[in-house]
Scaffold this active site. Structure first.
Site, short mmCIF file in Angstrom:
data_model
loop_
_atom_site.label_atom_id
_atom_site.label_comp_id
_atom_site.label_asym_id
_atom_site.label_seq_id
_atom_site.Cartn_x
_atom_site.Cartn_y
_atom_site.Cartn_z
N ASP A 154 -4.23 -6.14 -10.89
CA ASP A 154 -2.88 -6.06 -10.34
C ASP A 154 -2.08 -7.36 -10.38
OD1 ASP A 154 -4.11 -7.52 -8.37
OD2 ASP A 154 -3.88 -6.03 -6.79
N CYS A 208 -2.37 15.10 0.96
CA CYS A 208 -1.86 14.66 2.26
C CYS A 208 -1.27 15.81 3.08
CB CYS A 208 -0.80 13.58 2.08
SG CYS A 208 -1.43 12.01 1.45
N CYS A 214 -0.13 7.72 8.60
CA CYS A 214 0.15 6.36 8.12
C CYS A 214 1.56 5.92 8.48
CB CYS A 214 -0.09 6.26 6.62
SG CYS A 214 0.90 7.37 5.61
N CYS A 261 -3.03 -6.32 6.29
CA CYS A 261 -3.05 -5.29 7.33
C CYS A 261 -3.69 -4.04 6.74
CB CYS A 261 -1.64 -5.00 7.81
SG CYS A 261 -1.51 -3.70 9.07
N CYS A 268 -5.95 7.02 8.29
CA CYS A 268 -5.95 8.09 7.28
C CYS A 268 -7.23 8.92 7.38
CB CYS A 268 -5.82 7.49 5.89
SG CYS A 268 -5.85 8.72 4.56
#
EC number: 1.17.99.6
Length: 393
Positions: A154, A208, A214, A261, A268
């Site tokens: 990333d 979801c 979240c 965080c 979740c």
């Protein structure tokens, strides 16, 4: 170099590529990846989303997000000749994560669990390079030219999450992270861009549904709508990416979070059965496990560099490290020891003006003497962890 067929017909080439795709997944697991998926390079649908996100300024000071423009959504421009992306998942959830213990202890610093061990960038890039080399060894043995590949993590301008979704690694959660039915979201992603026309995998179904845990649990309201994060409000951005002063409105909401965080992952439900990492390099270092804020605040720059060697934490530097800890100390229960530590650190010559401003804020908070040691969201979060993630609490 593109692949050149020397013996096989097109039909047998397709069969060979299918067999090779299966081998790649097997090799990937042998290299420590929990899952390998393959997709094409078409991210056209993501370009408009990315541009809208940038136009709204949700990237904050991350100018590099804008610098590379739409190249992020065009892997074939990032590495010429690319026709497939091999997406790799590596789990990082450490044993004895101690989430609830840490968050419920305001005198301890909370460090996002991905950063407690070795920096993943070099490790994953090296493993992907080995995977590419294995692919080429097999191609050459079969009488083909070696493929042209390039590994990424990333730190490069690539939209790794949409690629992982296309490759069947998981689906995009409302917190914008990739979720996997078996592994939750506690994993890193890496990509191998390659010019080999391998068969692609099928994306998984979104899971979801109506859950918004979240969104409602984010301490700073950074998930402004499903699937959209305003980085300027995100504690991970504020403690890692932001180079200057943390806006005062967010400081009390940060609690004891000094590097990153995990709240949106902790609530979740998909994460309840997440596996522990098989990589010992991702285990939390002893001095970063339930660390005392006052101890961390005494680290000189030399000590900081020593204790964070090989860690992702080192990239923020000593001054931002002190900035983040000063905020956490300001949020801790009022204490003469904390006030003394803040005053002593402020008097030191190696502390810059930005850090001093955060120390002044923390001193004002400490001297007010009527602080809540945990806000309601954190208290609720601790209960959720204790109930839903007892192994990791």
């Amino acid at each position: 170099m593109s692949m050149t067929v020397t013996t096989s017909s097109n039909v047998s080439d397709a069969a060979m590529l299918s067999r090779l795709a299966l081998q790649i997944k097997s090799w990937g697991k042998a290299l420590g990846f929990a899952q390998i998926g393959i997709c094409d390079t078409d991210l056209t649908a993501e370009e408009a989303k990315l541009q809208t996100w940038l136009d709204k300024g949700f990237h904050g000071e991350m100018a590099y997000m804008e610098t590379h423009g739409m190249m992020r959504a065009r892997p074939h421009e990032l590495h010429s000749g690319t026709v497939r992306v091999i997406s790799a998942r590596m789990d990082y959830l450490p044993p004895e994560a101690g989430f609830a213990t840490n968050l419920a202890s305001p005198n301890m610093g909370y460090i996002s669990r991905y950063a407690g061990g070795r920096d993943y960038h070099k490790l994953i890039r090296a493993r992907l390079k080995k995977l590419g080399d294995q692919i080429n060894s097999e191609l050459v043995a079969l009488g083909f030219d070696a493929a042209d590949f390039r590994p990424f993590v990333d730190s490069a301008p690539v939209l790794e999450r949409p690629l992982a979704e296309k490759a069947g690694i998981g689906w995009t959660g409302k917190h914008s992270l990739i979720l996997n039915h078996d592994a939750g979201s506690w994993f890193f992603l890496g990509e191998l861009l390659i010019n080999l026309p391998l068969p692609v995998d099928i994306p998984v179904q979104e899971g979801c549904h109506s859950c918004v845990a979240c969104i409602t649990s984010c301490p700073t309201g950074a998930i402004v709508e499903p699937y959209t994060v305003d980085a300027r409000r995100c504690i991970s951005y504020l403690t890692i990416e932001l180079q200057g002063a943390i806006p005062e409105e967010f400081r009390p909401l940060m609690g004891n979070r000094i590097y990153g965080c995990d709240d949106c992952q902790l609530v979740c439900p998909v994460n309840r059965a997440a596996p522990l990492t098989q990589e010992s390099d991702f285990h939390i270092r002893p001095k970063l496990k339930q660390p005392e804020l006052l101890t961390l605040f005494t680290w000189s720059e030399t000590e900081f560099l020593k204790q964070t060697e090989g860690s992702a934490i080192r990239r923020i530097g000593h001054q931002r490290w002190l900035r983040n800890i000063a905020v956490a100390l300001g949020n801790a229960p009022s204490s003469a020891d904390i006030i003394s530590a803040l005053e002593q650190r402020k008097a030191q010559a190696d502390v810059d003006e930005m850090v001093k401003e955060h120390i002044d804020w923390a001193l004002a908070q400490q001297r007010a003497g009527d602080l809540q040691t945990n806000n309601r969201k954190t208290e609720r979060l601790v209960r959720v962890i204790q109930k839903g993630l007892p192994r990791d609490a």
